[in-house]
Scaffold this motif. Structure first.
Motif, PDB file in Angstrom:
ATOM      1  N   GLU A   7     -11.324   3.275  -0.952  1.00 12.79           N
ATOM      2  CA  GLU A   7     -11.767   2.969   0.236  1.00 12.79           C
ATOM      3  C   GLU A   7     -10.941   3.256   1.544  1.00 12.79           C
ATOM      4  N   GLY A   8     -10.178   4.290   1.133  1.00 14.61           N
ATOM      5  CA  GLY A   8      -9.308   4.783   2.234  1.00 14.61           C
ATOM      6  C   GLY A   8      -8.140   4.094   2.827  1.00 14.61           C
ATOM      7  N   ASN A   9      -7.695   2.904   1.873  1.00  8.75           N
ATOM      8  CA  ASN A   9      -6.687   1.890   2.719  1.00  8.75           C
ATOM      9  C   ASN A   9      -5.550   2.490   2.301  1.00  8.75           C
ATOM     10  N   ALA A  10      -4.379   2.249   3.100  1.00  2.95           N
ATOM     11  CA  ALA A  10      -2.737   2.922   2.597  1.00  2.95           C
ATOM     12  C   ALA A  10      -2.120   1.717   1.909  1.00  2.95           C
ATOM     13  N   LEU A  11      -1.166   2.157   1.333  1.00  6.81           N
ATOM     14  CA  LEU A  11      -0.460   0.905   0.796  1.00  6.81           C
ATOM     15  C   LEU A  11       0.341   0.089   1.769  1.00  6.81           C
ATOM     16  N   SER A  12       0.729  -0.941   1.716  1.00  4.36           N
ATOM     17  CA  SER A  12       1.457  -1.769   2.657  1.00  4.36           C
ATOM     18  C   SER A  12       2.786  -1.478   2.791  1.00  4.36           C
ATOM     19  N   ARG A  13       3.474  -1.657   3.866  1.00  4.44           N
ATOM     20  CA  ARG A  13       4.993  -1.283   3.820  1.00  4.44           C
ATOM     21  C   ARG A  13       5.638  -2.218   3.004  1.00  4.44           C
ATOM     22  N   ILE A  14       5.460  -3.446   2.554  1.00  2.00           N
ATOM     23  CA  ILE A  14       6.111  -3.879   1.646  1.00  2.00           C
ATOM     24  C   ILE A  14       5.953  -3.257   0.109  1.00  2.00           C
ATOM     25  N   ASP A  15       4.508  -3.106   0.055  1.00  2.00           N
ATOM     26  CA  ASP A  15       4.435  -2.447  -1.504  1.00  2.00           C
ATOM     27  C   ASP A  15       5.019  -1.062  -1.404  1.00  2.00           C
ATOM     28  N   ILE A  16       5.196  -0.358  -0.366  1.00  2.00           N
ATOM     29  CA  ILE A  16       5.866   0.786  -0.666  1.00  2.00           C
ATOM     30  C   ILE A  16       7.371   0.753  -0.790  1.00  2.00           C
ATOM     31  N   LYS A  17       7.911  -0.175  -0.165  1.00  2.00           N
ATOM     32  CA  LYS A  17       9.426  -0.478  -0.205  1.00  2.00           C
ATOM     33  C   LYS A  17       9.919  -1.048  -1.508  1.00  2.00           C
ATOM     34  N   ASP A  18       8.923  -1.664  -1.936  1.00  2.00           N
ATOM     35  CA  ASP A  18       9.077  -2.424  -3.503  1.00  2.00           C
ATOM     36  C   ASP A  18       9.004  -1.332  -4.642  1.00  2.00           C
ATOM     37  N   ASN A  19       7.856  -0.304  -4.431  1.00  2.00           N
ATOM     38  CA  ASN A  19       7.950   0.582  -5.285  1.00  2.00           C
ATOM     39  C   ASN A  19       9.344   1.765  -5.336  1.00  2.00           C
ATOM     40  N   VAL A  20       9.684   1.833  -4.104  1.00  2.00           N
ATOM     41  CA  VAL A  20      10.739   2.905  -4.018  1.00  2.00           C
ATOM     42  C   VAL A  20      12.103   2.024  -4.809  1.00  2.00           C
ATOM     43  N   LEU A  21      11.971   0.727  -4.498  1.00  2.00           N
ATOM     44  CA  LEU A  21      13.146   0.284  -5.101  1.00  2.00           C
ATOM     45  C   LEU A  21      13.114   0.004  -6.566  1.00  2.00           C
ATOM     46  N   GLY A  22      11.901  -0.009  -6.998  1.00  2.00           N
ATOM     47  CA  GLY A  22      11.599  -0.109  -8.529  1.00  2.00           C
ATOM     48  C   GLY A  22      11.965   1.173  -9.178  1.00  2.00           C
ATOM     49  N   MET A  23      11.359   2.154  -8.343  1.00  2.00           N
ATOM     50  CA  MET A  23      11.688   3.474  -9.167  1.00  2.00           C
ATOM     51  C   MET A  23      13.071   3.921  -9.282  1.00  2.00           C
ATOM     52  N   LEU A  24      13.727   3.618  -8.206  1.00  2.00           N
ATOM     53  CA  LEU A  24      15.089   3.709  -7.948  1.00  2.00           C
ATOM     54  C   LEU A  24      15.899   3.107  -9.378  1.00  2.00           C
ATOM     55  N   ASP A  74       8.905  14.284  -0.639  1.00  3.20           N
ATOM     56  CA  ASP A  74       9.516  13.213  -1.677  1.00  3.20           C
ATOM     57  C   ASP A  74       8.617  11.965  -2.005  1.00  3.20           C
ATOM     58  N   ILE A  75       9.117  11.260  -2.616  1.00  6.74           N
ATOM     59  CA  ILE A  75       8.283  10.185  -3.131  1.00  6.74           C
ATOM     60  C   ILE A  75       7.678   9.256  -2.019  1.00  6.74           C
ATOM     61  N   LEU A  76       8.542   8.940  -1.090  1.00  2.07           N
ATOM     62  CA  LEU A  76       8.444   8.153   0.130  1.00  2.07           C
ATOM     63  C   LEU A  76       7.242   8.744   0.909  1.00  2.07           C
ATOM     64  N   SER A  77       7.145  10.235   1.108  1.00  4.01           N
ATOM     65  CA  SER A  77       5.956  10.733   1.951  1.00  4.01           C
ATOM     66  C   SER A  77       4.821  10.579   1.211  1.00  4.01           C
ATOM     67  N   ILE A  78       4.778  10.672  -0.299  1.00  2.00           N
ATOM     68  CA  ILE A  78       3.438  10.823  -1.166  1.00  2.00           C
ATOM     69  C   ILE A  78       3.072   9.239  -0.901  1.00  2.00           C
ATOM     70  N   LEU A  79       4.011   8.245  -0.897  1.00  2.00           N
ATOM     71  CA  LEU A  79       3.444   6.778  -0.988  1.00  2.00           C
ATOM     72  C   LEU A  79       2.881   6.547   0.419  1.00  2.00           C
ATOM     73  N   LEU A  80       3.452   7.197   1.427  1.00  2.00           N
ATOM     74  CA  LEU A  80       3.093   6.986   2.910  1.00  2.00           C
ATOM     75  C   LEU A  80       1.622   7.380   2.993  1.00  2.00           C
ATOM     76  N   ALA A  81       1.372   8.760   2.394  1.00  2.00           N
ATOM     77  CA  ALA A  81      -0.124   9.445   2.416  1.00  2.00           C
ATOM     78  C   ALA A  81      -0.935   8.822   1.626  1.00  2.00           C
ATOM     79  N   ALA A  82      -0.549   8.011   0.526  1.00  2.00           N
ATOM     80  CA  ALA A  82      -1.583   7.626  -0.483  1.00  2.00           C
ATOM     81  C   ALA A  82      -2.684   6.880   0.029  1.00  2.00           C
ATOM     82  N   LYS A  83      -3.932   6.813  -0.396  1.00  2.00           N
ATOM     83  CA  LYS A  83      -5.104   6.127  -0.065  1.00  2.00           C
ATOM     84  C   LYS A  83      -5.726   5.722  -1.374  1.00  2.00           C
ATOM     85  N   ASP A  84      -6.459   4.433  -1.290  1.00  2.00           N
ATOM     86  CA  ASP A  84      -7.136   4.056  -2.373  1.00  2.00           C
ATOM     87  C   ASP A  84      -8.681   4.708  -2.093  1.00  2.00           C
TER      88      ASP A  84
END
Ligand code: HEM
Length: 326
Positions: A108-125, A96-106
């Motif tokens: 430089e190998g940085n993952a998204l912050s928890r706040i960004d992930i939650k914001d993105n999920v809410l926005g897409m909802l 699901d999108i949550l798994s994809i966002l949790l695995a995403a890296k830029d």
């Protein structure tokens, strides 16, 4: 989807917009965070309180719509926190999108912050199901008002053998359905507010100079009603998108329910897929008619919807023939 169709046929008389919203929210939640709102009614209730308050006056006093929306948002974010914890403790193969966002890296190998992930999920909802509810309800309304189009959709399904497994390949063969969907989204676009773009380089358009740094706005409904592009633009006429007429192909950006350019809707293909599957399945075995004495005028904030919520009689149609309308 079959559960919903059966439920609606059982209820018989519906305010369909609310039911369609439940259906699209359920799909969006499954897709985004792997939770079915049909099974988790609490999530649906909290979401409703939040989305209800999105356009309220932003004053926080106890019991106000805004205050309740703020609290509902916090509850939703807490729920997402729990889901993220569960995923991190027990990484599953859920795609699901949550798994994809949790695995995403830029890069430089940085993952998204928890706040960004939650914001993105809410926005897409929000972006991902309110627009779809609007599109599905317009489709249902226009088909009730144009039974001849519904009959042609049924004929197309029959010609293709009413395939039970819908693949990209079978969906691609539904060319008349594709025309109908384009026409629904042209005539009643779910998003009616202006889209804006920043001018990155001074340019000229239609004899006007537009300086760098200005904001320019594009209009979806006005473009779709432009009589230089669309003949009898106020009419529902899916044949305007037939290969022979292809009215939208004479100028670029003539058909823009999803916006255009690099900021075009991210969920466009998913949305088209969801509407197509819904339409293909509902026209085969179900029938509906608009109830009299209802206001079909549209309110457009935040998304286009019929004022009285589209009141219909809905039933399973064993013989598969026409739709009545008022
Ligand atoms: C019929 C359904 C839909 C319609 C009519 C629609 C329409 C739009 C429009 C007009 C925009 C602004 C684009 C622009 O400025 O050029 C947009 C943006 C967006 N949409 Fe949709 N949308 C739909 C479904 C969805 C779905 C299902 C999702 C996600 C699952 C989604 C996610 C987004 C996102 C994330 C953006 C922002 C894109 C960006 O700013 O780069 N939309 N949509």
């Amino acid at each position: 989807m079959f559960d919903y169709l059966q439920k609606w046929a059982q209820i018989g008389t519906l305010t369909w917009y609310d039911e369609l919203k439940r259906y699209t929210l359920d799909i969006a939640c499954r897709l985004l965070v792997g939770v079915s709102t049909a099974a988790d009614e609490q999530l649906e209730k909290v979401y409703e309180i939040w989305s209800d308050g999105l356009l309220s006056i932003p004053v926080r006093f106890p019991g106000s719509k805004f205050e309740r929306a703020v609290r509902a948002r916090e509850q939703l974010l807490t729920q997402f926190d729990k889901l993220i914890d569960q995923r991190q403790q027990n990484p599953t193969i859920k795609q699901d999108i949550l798994s994809i966002l949790l695995a995403a890296k830029d890069e430089e190998g940085n993952a998204l912050s928890r706040i960004d992930i939650k914001d993105n999920v809410l926005g897409m909802l929000v972006a991902g199901h309110e627009t779809l509810t609007s599109a599905l309800s317009s489709l249902c309304q226009l088909l009730a008002q144009h039974p001849e189009v519904l009959e042609m959709l049924r004929a197309e399904q029959l010609r293709l053998g009413n395939p039970t497994t819908l693949t990209q390949e079978t969906l691609k063969q539904m060319t008349y359905l594709e025309q109908v969907l384009k026409e629904v989204l042209r005539l009643i676009p779910p998003v009616v507010r202006s889209g804006s773009r920043k001018v990155v380089e001074s340019s000229e358009f239609g004899g006007y100079k537009i300086p760098q740094g200005w904001d320019v706005y594009y209009q979806i409904p006005e473009t779709h009603q432009d009589r230089q592009i669309y003949k009898n633009s106020a009419q529902f006429d899916p044949d305007r998108f037939s290969p022979e007429r292809a009215e939208d192909k004479q100028k670029v950006f003539s058909h823009i329910p999803f916006g255009g350019g690099i900021r075009e809707c991210l969920g466009k293909e998913f949305a088209r897929l969801e509407i197509k599957i819904f339409a293909a399945l509902i026209v085969r075995k179900y029938q509906w008619e608009l109830l009299p004495n209802q206001n079909l005028a549209r309110t457009v904030l935040p998304f286009s919807r019929p004022r009285d919520g589209l009141k219909v009689k809905f039933w399973r149609n064993e013989s598969g023939s026409g739709v009545k309308s008022y």
